[in-house]
Design a protein around this motif. Sequence first.
Motif, PDB file in Angstrom:
ATOM      1  N   VAL A  65       1.107  -0.930   0.070  1.00  0.00           N
ATOM      2  CA  VAL A  65      -0.176   0.497  -0.030  1.00  0.00           C
ATOM      3  C   VAL A  65       0.603   1.340   0.191  1.00  0.00           C
ATOM      4  O   VAL A  65       1.701   1.585   0.610  1.00  0.00           O
ATOM      5  CB  VAL A  65      -1.081  -0.014   1.400  1.00  0.00           C
ATOM      6  CG1 VAL A  65      -1.656   1.179   1.233  1.00  0.00           C
ATOM      7  CG2 VAL A  65      -1.355  -0.975   1.616  1.00  0.00           C
ATOM      8  N   CYS A  66       0.440   1.996  -1.008  1.00  0.00           N
ATOM      9  CA  CYS A  66       1.801   3.349  -1.170  1.00  0.00           C
ATOM     10  C   CYS A  66       0.896   4.836  -1.441  1.00  0.00           C
ATOM     11  O   CYS A  66      -1.088   3.937  -2.005  1.00  0.00           O
ATOM     12  CB  CYS A  66       2.377   3.029  -2.467  1.00  0.00           C
ATOM     13  SG  CYS A  66       3.605   1.794  -1.849  1.00  0.00           S
ATOM     14  N   LYS A  67       1.033   5.852  -1.232  1.00  0.00           N
ATOM     15  CA  LYS A  67       0.499   6.913  -1.454  1.00  0.00           C
ATOM     16  C   LYS A  67       0.325   7.043  -3.068  1.00  0.00           C
ATOM     17  O   LYS A  67      -1.226   7.396  -3.178  1.00  0.00           O
ATOM     18  CB  LYS A  67       1.765   8.004  -1.493  1.00  0.00           C
ATOM     19  CG  LYS A  67       0.322   9.353  -1.644  1.00  0.00           C
ATOM     20  CD  LYS A  67       1.863  10.347  -0.958  1.00  0.00           C
ATOM     21  CE  LYS A  67       1.277  12.377  -1.142  1.00  0.00           C
ATOM     22  NZ  LYS A  67       2.623  13.077  -1.272  1.00  0.00           N
ATOM     23  N   ASP A  68       1.102   7.383  -3.931  1.00  0.00           N
ATOM     24  CA  ASP A  68       0.531   6.894  -5.643  1.00  0.00           C
ATOM     25  C   ASP A  68       1.656   6.382  -6.769  1.00  0.00           C
ATOM     26  O   ASP A  68       2.633   5.003  -5.372  1.00  0.00           O
ATOM     27  CB  ASP A  68       1.234   8.793  -5.481  1.00  0.00           C
ATOM     28  CG  ASP A  68       2.046   9.398  -5.626  1.00  0.00           C
ATOM     29  OD1 ASP A  68       3.006   8.782  -5.282  1.00  0.00           O
ATOM     30  OD2 ASP A  68       1.501  10.386  -4.736  1.00  0.00           O
ATOM     31  N   ILE A  69       1.484   6.058  -7.301  1.00  0.00           N
ATOM     32  CA  ILE A  69       2.268   5.839  -8.472  1.00  0.00           C
ATOM     33  C   ILE A  69       4.066   6.248  -8.508  1.00  0.00           C
ATOM     34  O   ILE A  69       5.140   4.943  -8.159  1.00  0.00           O
ATOM     35  CB  ILE A  69       2.037   5.479 -10.182  1.00  0.00           C
ATOM     36  CG1 ILE A  69       0.558   5.425  -9.808  1.00  0.00           C
ATOM     37  CG2 ILE A  69       2.752   5.012 -10.887  1.00  0.00           C
ATOM     38  CD1 ILE A  69       0.705   3.789  -9.946  1.00  0.00           C
ATOM     39  N   PRO A  70       4.050   7.257  -8.695  1.00  0.00           N
ATOM     40  CA  PRO A  70       5.659   7.095  -7.926  1.00  0.00           C
ATOM     41  C   PRO A  70       6.486   7.086  -6.658  1.00  0.00           C
ATOM     42  O   PRO A  70       7.332   6.692  -6.043  1.00  0.00           O
ATOM     43  CB  PRO A  70       5.947   9.021  -7.899  1.00  0.00           C
ATOM     44  CG  PRO A  70       4.741   9.371  -8.547  1.00  0.00           C
ATOM     45  CD  PRO A  70       3.818   8.283  -8.540  1.00  0.00           C
ATOM     46  N   ASN A  71       5.822   7.175  -5.041  1.00  0.00           N
ATOM     47  CA  ASN A  71       5.856   6.195  -4.487  1.00  0.00           C
ATOM     48  C   ASN A  71       5.882   4.556  -4.850  1.00  0.00           C
ATOM     49  O   ASN A  71       7.163   4.238  -3.892  1.00  0.00           O
ATOM     50  CB  ASN A  71       5.003   6.576  -3.199  1.00  0.00           C
ATOM     51  CG  ASN A  71       5.173   6.342  -1.037  1.00  0.00           C
ATOM     52  OD1 ASN A  71       4.834   5.041  -1.494  1.00  0.00           O
ATOM     53  ND2 ASN A  71       5.811   6.710  -1.227  1.00  0.00           N
ATOM     54  N   TYR A  72       5.222   4.117  -4.800  1.00  0.00           N
ATOM     55  CA  TYR A  72       5.579   2.867  -5.194  1.00  0.00           C
ATOM     56  C   TYR A  72       6.540   2.769  -6.412  1.00  0.00           C
ATOM     57  O   TYR A  72       7.557   1.293  -5.763  1.00  0.00           O
ATOM     58  CB  TYR A  72       3.933   2.380  -6.155  1.00  0.00           C
ATOM     59  CG  TYR A  72       4.394   0.741  -6.328  1.00  0.00           C
ATOM     60  CD1 TYR A  72       4.370  -0.099  -5.436  1.00  0.00           C
ATOM     61  CD2 TYR A  72       4.441   0.218  -7.797  1.00  0.00           C
ATOM     62  CE1 TYR A  72       4.923  -1.832  -5.551  1.00  0.00           C
ATOM     63  CE2 TYR A  72       4.479  -0.608  -8.286  1.00  0.00           C
ATOM     64  CZ  TYR A  72       4.698  -2.099  -7.068  1.00  0.00           C
ATOM     65  OH  TYR A  72       4.807  -3.140  -7.594  1.00  0.00           O
ATOM     66  N   GLU A  73       7.144   2.889  -7.399  1.00  0.00           N
ATOM     67  CA  GLU A  73       7.786   3.353  -8.441  1.00  0.00           C
ATOM     68  C   GLU A  73       9.537   3.712  -6.712  1.00  0.00           C
ATOM     69  O   GLU A  73      10.438   2.717  -7.360  1.00  0.00           O
ATOM     70  CB  GLU A  73       7.841   4.647  -9.021  1.00  0.00           C
ATOM     71  CG  GLU A  73       9.281   4.150 -10.180  1.00  0.00           C
ATOM     72  CD  GLU A  73       9.155   5.437 -11.329  1.00  0.00           C
ATOM     73  OE1 GLU A  73      10.283   5.065 -12.561  1.00  0.00           O
ATOM     74  OE2 GLU A  73       8.298   6.468 -10.964  1.00  0.00           O
ATOM     75  N   GLU A  74       9.577   4.285  -6.271  1.00  0.00           N
ATOM     76  CA  GLU A  74      10.249   4.360  -5.452  1.00  0.00           C
ATOM     77  C   GLU A  74      10.546   3.437  -4.538  1.00  0.00           C
ATOM     78  O   GLU A  74      11.880   2.773  -4.528  1.00  0.00           O
ATOM     79  CB  GLU A  74      10.277   5.590  -4.267  1.00  0.00           C
ATOM     80  CG  GLU A  74      11.675   5.670  -4.051  1.00  0.00           C
ATOM     81  CD  GLU A  74      11.806   7.410  -3.133  1.00  0.00           C
ATOM     82  OE1 GLU A  74      12.288   7.634  -2.523  1.00  0.00           O
ATOM     83  OE2 GLU A  74      11.504   8.433  -4.021  1.00  0.00           O
TER      84      GLU A  74
END
Length: 160
Positions: free
Chosen positions: A114-123
């Motif tokens: 579970v992440c904030k957004d796609i850039p957060n997931y990518e990181e």
Amino acid sequence: MSEVKLDAIDKKIIKILQENCKITNLDLSKRIGLSPAPTLERVKKLENLNVLSSYHAKVNNATIGLSVQTYLLVDIAWHKENALDNFLKKINEIDEVVECYIITGEADALMKIVCKDIPNYEELLFRTLSKIDEIERLKTLMTLSQVKDSKVLPFDYGSN
């Protein structure tokens, strides 16, 4: 672990608490047909037997800014010494990994992220997970929408 023997009242308690764990003992006792004291004793017995293992609030991810939920299939690098133990230790330190299962089939493990957004997931994917030596391969399964989320286990609760 052996199966716990449950009577009809225990089963009613389990079903009701899965549907609403905030129910008061008084309301629970009325619904199962016992007075409050024996009802509380039964709940405590179910807790001690680890039938009821926790009570918690279910938070809506999106309302608190966690809009991305993915599942990751993980191939573990079994050729590395203590691969499974090291993998488990490392992923238990990553807050975004909210569930992890050792599985059979296409991969060795399945993680819910579970992440904030796609850039957060990518990181997370490229700067954290891909750096874990015990992970050989990752495959992302992106969730689009949730169509079912039942907390009531498929168990014969008897007639209500």
